[in-house]
Design a protein around this motif. Structure first.
Motif, PDB file in Angstrom:
ATOM      1  N   ILE A  93      -5.154  -9.807  13.863  1.00  0.00           N
ATOM      2  CA  ILE A  93      -5.648  -9.605  12.504  1.00  0.00           C
ATOM      3  C   ILE A  93      -6.108 -10.937  11.920  1.00  0.00           C
ATOM      4  N   TYR A 141      -0.718  -4.205   6.350  1.00  0.00           N
ATOM      5  CA  TYR A 141      -2.070  -3.818   6.764  1.00  0.00           C
ATOM      6  C   TYR A 141      -2.050  -2.962   8.019  1.00  0.00           C
ATOM      7  N   PHE A 169      -7.527 -12.638   8.006  1.00  0.00           N
ATOM      8  CA  PHE A 169      -7.597 -12.402   6.566  1.00  0.00           C
ATOM      9  C   PHE A 169      -8.669 -13.294   5.947  1.00  0.00           C
ATOM     10  N   ASN A 194       0.938  -6.977   1.625  1.00  0.00           N
ATOM     11  CA  ASN A 194       1.674  -7.782   2.582  1.00  0.00           C
ATOM     12  C   ASN A 194       0.961  -7.777   3.924  1.00  0.00           C
ATOM     13  N   ASN A 195       0.955  -8.922   4.592  1.00  0.00           N
ATOM     14  CA  ASN A 195       0.235  -9.027   5.860  1.00  0.00           C
ATOM     15  C   ASN A 195       0.682  -7.963   6.866  1.00  0.00           C
ATOM     16  N   SER A 236      -7.450 -11.638  -0.428  1.00  0.00           N
ATOM     17  CA  SER A 236      -6.324 -10.755  -0.733  1.00  0.00           C
ATOM     18  C   SER A 236      -6.797  -9.442  -1.324  1.00  0.00           C
ATOM     19  N   VAL A 239     -10.251  -8.016   5.230  1.00  0.00           N
ATOM     20  CA  VAL A 239      -9.353  -8.153   6.375  1.00  0.00           C
ATOM     21  C   VAL A 239      -9.966  -7.414   7.556  1.00  0.00           C
TER      22      VAL A 239
END
Length: 192
Positions: free
Chosen positions: A83, A48, A85, A44-45, A88, A123
């Motif tokens: 952040i 992180y 991305f 999940n974002n 994934s 990420v």
């Protein structure tokens, strides 16, 4: 709360890992657990940032900064984060959290975190933080530099922070918590 046992494990293991210089990157091997992922099956974002906390703990312990700060009653706090991305990290995937101190400015410390899968950057986050004393006041970075020197770290190798970090922080900064800031949505010029 689900990161608390993992945090304690990272703190315990970091004490047995090799010591690092303050400007060296730390690499923390992890695996994406069921508590890390969302319904899409990837980390999940928001998770992180919790995983990157583990990287900061690992770095602080391995540089000697964690114990020295705790002895003084100093605790790290985050002031701002960003952040981005690229790909994934899915359930069960082994990855590393790579963490390095980018440098210090007049008020804050800047840290870069990366989630890396099989040598490929997935990420990246930039974190701006400070140390707070027991009474909640910010610890001046001069005191932090003095502590780093006391711990034997080479301050002459301190990197120069890129100007864009200062510009970004200036654009997103909020006033001090001691300054009233009523919640009011400002009119959106684009909609007017």
């Amino acid at each position: 709360m689900h990161l608390l046992p993992r945090t304690l494990l990272v703190l315990a293991r970091a004490r047995r890992r090799s010591r690092l210089g303050i400007w060296e990157p730390a690499s923390l091997p992890l695996r994406a657990l069921p508590t890390d992922v969302d319904f899409a099956g990837h980390v999940n974002n928001g998770q992180y940032f919790g995983l990157f906390d583990l990287g900061r703990f690992d770095l602080m312990v391995r540089t000697g900064l964690w114990k020295a700060c705790r002895d003084r009653g100093w605790l790290p706090v985050v002031q701002a984060e960003q952040i981005a991305f690229r790909r994934s990290v899915t359930l069960g995937t082994a990855f590393t959290v790579e963490t390095r101190l980018l440098g210090l400015d007049e008020r804050a410390m800047w840290i870069e975190h990366r989630a890396v899968v099989d040598g490929d950057l997935a990420v990246r986050a930039i974190v701006c933080g400070r140390l707070r004393a027991k009474d909640g006041t910010p610890v001046p970075n001069e005191d932090l530099r003095a502590l780093l020197a006391e711990l034997g770290h080479d301050l002459s190798a301190e990197p120069v922070l890129p100007e864009w970090l200062h510009e970004w922080r200036g654009r997103i900064a909020l006033p001090s918590a001691r300054t009233p800031m009523p919640h009011v949505w400002e009119p959106d010029a684009a909609r007017a």
